[in-house]
Design a protein around this motif. Structure first.
Motif, short mmCIF file in Angstrom:
data_model
loop_
_atom_site.label_atom_id
_atom_site.label_comp_id
_atom_site.label_asym_id
_atom_site.label_seq_id
_atom_site.Cartn_x
_atom_site.Cartn_y
_atom_site.Cartn_z
N PRO A 126 28.86 32.84 46.41
CA PRO A 126 27.61 33.57 46.66
C PRO A 126 27.47 34.01 48.11
N ARG B 105 29.73 37.05 48.73
CA ARG B 105 29.23 38.18 47.95
C ARG B 105 27.98 38.78 48.60
N ASP C 195 29.37 41.90 50.61
CA ASP C 195 28.97 42.89 49.61
C ASP C 195 30.11 43.25 48.65
N TRP C 196 30.83 42.22 48.19
CA TRP C 196 31.85 42.47 47.17
C TRP C 196 31.19 42.89 45.87
N LYS C 197 31.90 43.63 45.06
CA LYS C 197 31.39 44.00 43.75
C LYS C 197 31.40 42.78 42.83
N GLU C 198 30.48 42.77 41.87
CA GLU C 198 30.37 41.62 40.97
C GLU C 198 31.66 41.37 40.20
N GLU C 199 32.39 42.44 39.88
CA GLU C 199 33.61 42.29 39.08
C GLU C 199 34.84 41.98 39.92
#
Length: 268
Positions: free
Chosen positions: A189, A192, A196-200
């Motif tokens: 978390p 992320r 700002d990584w993508k959720e996928e």
């Protein structure tokens, strides 16, 4: 194969949205000063530096640049906070159900053993000499293919370790560096949020000593593992890079004739 060729090849065989990132530890002030890249002019979390490098940025960092205490601790640029080492800190936030479990997680993490003067974080293609670790952040399909590429020469991936914390700094950097083995991470978390990584997206960390074999393994396993629709796009990307496509074989996969009983729309 050299570094630039390896990046051309992996970007031909895999549809990557981000550049593979190289991380190099610089253990002396002289090495740091002689490394011909500008030092970041402000604080940044280590994981965000990797995110920036995956988009083309090059930078050097020292302990003064570290914006995340846990990332700095993994890189041995800061001492591990006593509440984290003891397990009390994460237990107090209900991350683990008791202190013993929390401490066991801290004990299992593989942090850098020798303090570096600094770190270079750049797109892999920007390196003239070998970095220490390669990090690829991508969709799970590409991480699977890199695991299969590693397996081509090294066999079963037996030592994957992850827990959803300290993902970029520990899972994908210091663990591969310390163990000379690949590792995957589902990220965490914290990274992320700040990177700002993508959720996928997930990640894989590869010691550079294994990198060329992994790239060659991805190439060699294309025919058994990729379906024809993907082989066509791979062929196109390879041609755009001036790379050889003669080894790609259509209508051929490792599982030909293996399945029965109601399969629908199975692509070759």
């Amino acid at each position: 194969m050299d570094i630039k060729q390896s990046v051309d090849m992996i970007e031909g065989y895999l549809e990557l949205d981000r550049k593979p990132v190289g991380v190099k530890f610089l253990f002396t002030e002289e090495d740091f000063n002689n490394f011909n890249v500008a030092q970041k002019d402000r604080k940044v979390t280590y994981c965000n530096s990797v995110q920036l490098a995956s988009k083309g940025k090059c930078m050097k960092l020292t302990k003064e640049n570290q914006a995340c205490p846990n990332g700095a601790a993994a890189l041995k640029m800061k001492e591990v906070a006593p509440p984290i080492a003891s397990g009390v800190g994460r237990h107090s936030k209900n991350i683990y159900h008791d202190v013993e479990t929390s401490k066991s997680v801290s004990d299992e993490m593989q942090f850098l053993k020798e303090e570096p003067y600094g770190i270079a974080v750049m797109p892999l293609e920007a390196y003239d000499a070998a970095p220490d670790v390669v990090i690829v952040i991508s969709k799970p399909y590409n991480v699977m293919r890199l695991i299969q590429g590693n397996g081509y020469f090294s066999g079963y991936t037996a030592n994957l370790k992850t827990v959803g914390l300290q993902a970029i700094c520990q899972d994908l950097t210091t663990y591969p560096y310390n163990t000379d083995d690949i590792n995957i991470s589902f990220l965490c978390p914290g990274t992320r949020l700040v990177a700002d990584w993508k959720e996928e997206e997930i990640g894989i960390g590869i010691p550079f000593a294994k990198w060329y074999d992994v790239v060659e393994g991805v190439k060699e396993t294309t025919n058994p593992f990729e379906r024809d629709n993907k082989k066509k796009t791979i062929e196109k990307r390879l041609k755009e890079r001036g790379l050889d496509t003669s080894g790609i074989k259509f209508n051929s996969n490792y599982d030909d004739g293996s399945y029965s009983g109601g399969l629908i729309n199975l692509e070759k």
